[in-house]
Design a protein around this motif. Structure first.
Motif, mmCIF file in Angstrom:
data_model
loop_
_atom_site.group_PDB
_atom_site.id
_atom_site.type_symbol
_atom_site.label_atom_id
_atom_site.label_comp_id
_atom_site.label_asym_id
_atom_site.label_seq_id
_atom_site.Cartn_x
_atom_site.Cartn_y
_atom_site.Cartn_z
ATOM 1 N N THR A 1 33.681 -7.476 18.932
ATOM 2 C CA THR A 1 35.123 -8.206 19.113
ATOM 3 C C THR A 1 36.135 -6.851 19.143
ATOM 4 O O THR A 1 37.420 -7.291 19.307
ATOM 5 C CB THR A 1 35.204 -9.156 18.163
ATOM 6 O OG1 THR A 1 35.309 -8.414 16.796
ATOM 7 C CG2 THR A 1 34.409 -10.269 17.879
ATOM 8 N N SER B 1 32.827 -21.092 5.071
ATOM 9 C CA SER B 1 33.216 -20.256 6.104
ATOM 10 C C SER B 1 32.336 -20.826 7.439
ATOM 11 O O SER B 1 32.889 -20.775 8.364
ATOM 12 C CB SER B 1 33.635 -18.907 6.148
ATOM 13 O OG SER B 1 32.312 -18.298 6.015
ATOM 14 N N CYS C 1 34.003 -23.146 9.947
ATOM 15 C CA CYS C 1 35.250 -22.889 10.578
ATOM 16 C C CYS C 1 34.813 -21.994 11.840
ATOM 17 O O CYS C 1 33.904 -21.659 11.894
ATOM 18 C CB CYS C 1 36.005 -21.692 9.636
ATOM 19 S SG CYS C 1 36.364 -22.287 8.077
ATOM 20 N N PRO C 2 35.739 -22.121 13.006
ATOM 21 C CA PRO C 2 35.536 -21.416 14.219
ATOM 22 C C PRO C 2 35.291 -19.946 13.849
ATOM 23 O O PRO C 2 36.043 -19.434 13.084
ATOM 24 C CB PRO C 2 36.747 -21.584 15.071
ATOM 25 C CG PRO C 2 37.566 -22.809 14.356
ATOM 26 C CD PRO C 2 37.105 -22.973 12.958
ATOM 27 N N SER C 3 34.404 -19.387 14.530
ATOM 28 C CA SER C 3 33.785 -17.902 14.265
ATOM 29 C C SER C 3 34.788 -17.106 14.840
ATOM 30 O O SER C 3 34.429 -16.485 16.081
ATOM 31 C CB SER C 3 32.460 -17.772 14.915
ATOM 32 O OG SER C 3 31.525 -18.475 13.992
ATOM 33 N N ASP C 4 36.159 -17.171 14.528
ATOM 34 C CA ASP C 4 37.005 -16.045 15.151
ATOM 35 C C ASP C 4 36.965 -14.680 14.298
ATOM 36 O O ASP C 4 36.099 -14.488 13.415
ATOM 37 C CB ASP C 4 38.572 -16.488 15.116
ATOM 38 C CG ASP C 4 39.034 -17.039 13.538
ATOM 39 O OD1 ASP C 4 38.479 -16.405 12.787
ATOM 40 O OD2 ASP C 4 39.882 -17.937 13.779
ATOM 41 N N LYS C 5 37.379 -13.758 14.989
ATOM 42 C CA LYS C 5 37.411 -12.186 14.121
ATOM 43 C C LYS C 5 37.671 -12.337 12.679
ATOM 44 O O LYS C 5 36.914 -11.788 11.905
ATOM 45 C CB LYS C 5 38.453 -11.427 14.723
ATOM 46 C CG LYS C 5 38.208 -9.837 14.552
ATOM 47 C CD LYS C 5 38.914 -8.791 15.385
ATOM 48 C CE LYS C 5 38.861 -7.433 14.966
ATOM 49 N NZ LYS C 5 39.442 -6.536 15.922
ATOM 50 N N THR D 1 37.933 -28.398 10.109
ATOM 51 C CA THR D 1 38.137 -26.767 9.926
ATOM 52 C C THR D 1 39.122 -26.500 8.940
ATOM 53 O O THR D 1 38.959 -25.719 8.019
ATOM 54 C CB THR D 1 38.616 -26.515 11.202
ATOM 55 O OG1 THR D 1 37.569 -26.733 12.479
ATOM 56 C CG2 THR D 1 38.853 -25.079 11.215
ATOM 57 N N HIS E 1 38.693 -24.299 5.685
ATOM 58 C CA HIS E 1 39.504 -22.927 5.596
ATOM 59 C C HIS E 1 40.111 -22.937 3.906
ATOM 60 O O HIS E 1 39.981 -22.198 3.353
ATOM 61 C CB HIS E 1 40.684 -22.964 6.502
ATOM 62 C CG HIS E 1 40.209 -22.422 7.582
ATOM 63 N ND1 HIS E 1 39.806 -20.983 7.468
ATOM 64 C CD2 HIS E 1 40.266 -22.605 8.825
ATOM 65 C CE1 HIS E 1 39.541 -20.648 8.821
ATOM 66 N NE2 HIS E 1 39.842 -21.398 9.692
#
Length: 841
Positions: free
Chosen positions: A661, A600, A603-607, A565, A569
């Protein structure tokens, strides 16, 4: 019948086991079943034959379980055997005629009982019951008076117990069993195990005492080993005695005496060397070197005599006495050229010692001293000899010369290495180091290229000491580091490019790519446009390669999730920044945004990531739409607009998730997605456009600006949707009317566009319905003009002129009534003119 079946089963198991049809464990299971059946079938007073068969079967069954390591299952059957023996003895005694018969029967029965007791001893010892095993063996020992032939068997059994318990590190138990074995072996010399075996037992007994507690049982250990040597002199006994004496701290005189005692016996050279090594390792130099001297004299004619000198050299080096070691080495070199060559195996060992010593000096940065030891090794090679080890030796020497800044000598050494082994990656690495030191960029790049080739296809004759399959890429990594330390970026880039493309080590790949990106970023900011374009292309290649590597299954397997990750990033942010930086290059900007989006995805699908993904795709779609407008060929336009649609579809999916979200009421993304999709589909003449617009018309609130842009795009070539455009403009006008404070300027422009679309300039044969519709637009305009003073005068003038001209067109085609109406309509606008009124009256 059951008994017969049991016997048949037993015999079948024996037959099949001999033919390897069944395993040992399967045979044990079958025997157990047969044995139980026979036992169950016997009556209250079975005949002698049945009891004897029961004894035999239960003994063999129990022993079978012991032999396969399942002693716990043997106890039941061995107990059956003991009970059957007692039953047989009672039966025989009952049926005997006199005292003589009883003694015969008792002797017969005791043989079986002896075997059963020995098996029980094996079983309980395997289960860890030392006391019970001891009792069983003692009973066997008591029976030896009547069964002297079993002496050897019982002695070996106790020896085996001693070996087992020694292996378990139960030295107290081991010493007991070994002592028992020795004592039993002496009970009857006729049936003894022999002097060699007795000595073997005593040596292990001495070792057990030694390992148990040498300080406490030293006397017992010495006594045991002295007895062993008296029984049968063996090198192992001599070696063990010396070892015990050394451990006990005996004086040099005592040890020397023990050594002298054995010098009169036949001992191999290797054994003597091991003994000398033992003495020297324990700090007994005087005894050790005296012993070595006597060994050298004893084996003077042996071709292996060089091993003695080698041991001396090793010991001297170990004790930091290098001057004496050098003298010994120089003696060997002189002997090498005067007919006293070492055997190949010994010479190889000497080379290893010399190289190890040189390597230690190299690590300590004593490069001159390292060269001294390497030169000793060179002395054993003949001029012109081709040998891989000589090539390695020359490379090592070259490294020393480079550290000493003696470049010319280093070049000579590398040249010699190339002669001996040109297809070695290590040789090319040495060439590379010299090229970097001389600032020869072209030669350094050539060496990197050669190293790359050799790393991809290692030579069949490559250094046999190499065990690391990544050695090629590791060397190239080191080469890149050296280039960077010497500010040779061109060379470093070449090495890093190879690493990023071919290395199987994930971390190494990402480190190389990061370094490449940083190097190029520094270049790009200081370059002219032509060179910058080339580097931007390279940057795209590096970032694409990073994405490719992140997507590989091997990366997911070899990197932790957090590291993977983190790498994703880093690269996505670089791609984003480059996209922003190169806004004057739309295509490059689009490519970087697309790459940032792709990176991307790892990468974790955060906001934050979802917002970045959405923005990347929106920007990519916007750029593709713009590029499509600028293209001259229809095929190129279609390609750009199709790509834009693909980006928009992906963006819509992300936007759906993102809206869950938080509150995005003021976010313009919905509007942008609509407008971008409308433009792409309209210009592609996509049938799905109608579905899109149906959804738009159904929306309760659509901004006026959005409707006006849709109207504009609907008529922007190659799109042409006049009906759709008209509908959008009408909707916009309705929204303007609903405003609390009508914006007359914007209203006028929207109405202007609608009239232009409905009443094209120069068209005379208009349908009456169309004219009627357009008449209504003019009436709307008059209504608004009458209610506000902010309606633009030029727009009023345009409306007046347009109505008047329409009347004139009607007049020219003989429609006088319509002409009068339209001219009259134009006159109605005249009264609303300001400064221009007089000019038109």
């Amino acid at each position: 019948q059951v008994e017969e079946a049991a016997v048949s089963l037993w015999n079948w198991a024996v037959t099949k086991h001999m033919g390897s049809v069944i395993s040992d464990e399967q045979r044990a299971k079958l025997r157990s079943a047969a044995c139980r059946l026979v036992y169950l079938c016997q009556g209250s007073d079975p005949p002698e034959g049945t009891i004897r068969r029961q004894i035999l079967m239960s003994m063999k069954t129990g022993k079978g379980w012991i032999d396969i390591g399942k002693a716990g299952l043997a106890d039941e059957f061995l107990e059956i055997a003991v009970n059957s023996i007692e039953k047989l003895y009672a039966k025989l005694r009952k049926e005997s005629d006199g005292e003589a018969d009883i003694h015969v029967h008792k002797a017969d029965v005791e043989k079986d009982l002896f075997k059963v007791l020995s098996y029980q001893a094996e079983s309980v010892l395997a289960q860890g019951d030392f006391q019970k095993a001891m009792m069983c063996v003692q009973r066997c020992k008591d029976m030896l008076v009547k069964l002297p032939k079993e002496t050897r068997y019982l002695s070996i059994l106790c020896y085996n117990f001693g070996v087992e318990t020694y292996d378990w590190k139960k030295y107290e138990q081991s010493s007991f069993w070994l002592s028992q074995s020795y004592d039993i072996g002496k009970m009857d010399m006729k049936y003894s195990i022999g002097k060699e075996m007795q000595a073997k037992v005593l040596r292990l007994l001495a070792t057990a005492y030694f390992e148990w507690d040498c300080s406490l049982y030293l006397d017992k250990a010495l006594k045991a080993i002295n007895l062993a040597n008296e029984e049968n002199l063996h090198p192992a006994g001599f070696f063990l005695k010396v070892k015990i004496l050394l451990k006990s701290g005996a004086s040099d005189e005592d040890i020397s005496s023990a050594v002298t005692e054995f010098q009169h016996h036949e001992m191999s050279l290797d054994f003597c060397l091991n003994t000398a090594k033992l003495l020297l390792e324990h700090g007994r130099e005087s005894v050790g070197f005296d012993f070595l001297k006597s060994v050298a004299e004893r084996f003077e004619a042996s071709p292996d005599l060089g091993k003695v000198t080698l041991l001396c050299i090793e010991f001297l080096l170990h004790n930091k006495r290098e001057l004496l070691a050098k003298q010994k080495v120089e003696e060997i070199i002189i002997g090498h050229y005067t007919g006293k060559q070492l055997l190949p195996e010994t010479l190889n060992r000497l080379h290893i010692i010399l190289w190890d010593t040189a390597a230690k000096h190299y690590q300590a940065k004593s490069y001159s001293e390292a060269l001294h030891w390497y030169n000793y090794s060179v002395s054993f090679y003949t001029p012109g000899q081709i040998d891989q080890n000589l090539a390695k030796l020359q490379r090592n020497m070259a490294s020393c010369y480079l550290h000493l800044k003696q470049v010319d000598k280093a070049k000579e050494a590398v040249k010699e290495a190339e002669r001996c082994d040109p297809n070695s990656i290590f040789t090319q690495f040495s060439v590379y180091k010299i090229a970097v030191m001389e600032d020869d960029t072209d030669r350094a790049v050539e060496a990197i290229i050669e190293m790359g080739k050799l790393a991809e296809n290692p030579s069949q004759h490559e250094d046999k000491l190499i065990v690391d399959e990544n050695i090629g890429t590791n060397l190239l990594s080191l080469a890149a580091q050296i280039a960077l330390e010497n500010d040779q970026h061109v060379v470093a880039i070449k090495a890093l490019e190879y690493l990023s493309e071919h290395s199987q080590e994930c971390r190494q790949v990402f480190a190389a790519l990061k370094c490449l990106v940083r190097l190029l970023l520094a270049k790009v900011t200081a370059e002219n446009e032509e060179k910058r374009d080339e580097d931007i292309k390279l940057m795209l290649i590096y970032l694409t390669l990073a994405h490719k590597r992140l997507a590989e299954p091997s990366t997911e397997e070899n990197l932790s999730r957090d590291i993977r990750t983190s790498e994703a990033h880093w690269f996505r942010k670089v791609a984003w920044n480059l996209a922003v930086q190169f806004k004057d290059c739309p295509e490059k900007m689009r490519d970087f945004f697309v790459l940032s989006f792709k990176l991307s995805q790892f990468c974790p699908s955060d906001k934050a990531v979802l917002i970045a993904q959405k923005t990347c795709l929106l920007m990519a779609a916007a750029i593709d739409l713009e590029l499509g407008r600028q293209q001259g060929t229809p095929s190129a336009q279609v390609e750009f607009w199709t790509q834009a649609l693909q980006h928009l579809q992906a963006c819509k999916e992300i936007w759906k998730v993102l809206k869950l979200t938080g509150d995005f009421a003021k976010d313009p993304t919905d509007t942008l997605l609509l407008l971008y999709e409308f433009e792409a589909r309209s210009k592609l003449n996509d049938p799905a456009l109608s579905n899109l617009m149906e959804a738009v018309w159904e929306q309760p609130q659509v901004e006026v600006k959005t409707l006006e842009i849709i109207a504009s795009l609907a008529m922007e070539a190659p799109a042409r949707y006049p009906i759709l455009c008209k509908k959008a403009l009408k909707s916009a006008l309705n929204l303007y009317r609903k405003q609390t404070a009508l914006d007359a300027v914007k209203f006028s422009k929207c109405l202007h566009s609608l009239i232009n679309l409905s009443l094209p300039t120069g068209v005379t044969d208009l349908d009456a319905c169309v004219l009627q519709e357009v008449w209504g637009y003019f009436e709307d305009a008059l209504s608004v003009i009458s209610s506000t003073d902010s309606y633009p005068e030029m727009e009023i003038l345009w409306l007046m002129t347009r109505a008047w001209n329409t009347g004139v067109f009607q007049y020219t085609i003989g429609k006088y009534k319509e002409a009068e109406q339209w001219c009259g309509l134009g006159m109605r606008f005249l009264s609303h003119l300001g400064s221009l009124k007089k000019s038109y009256e």
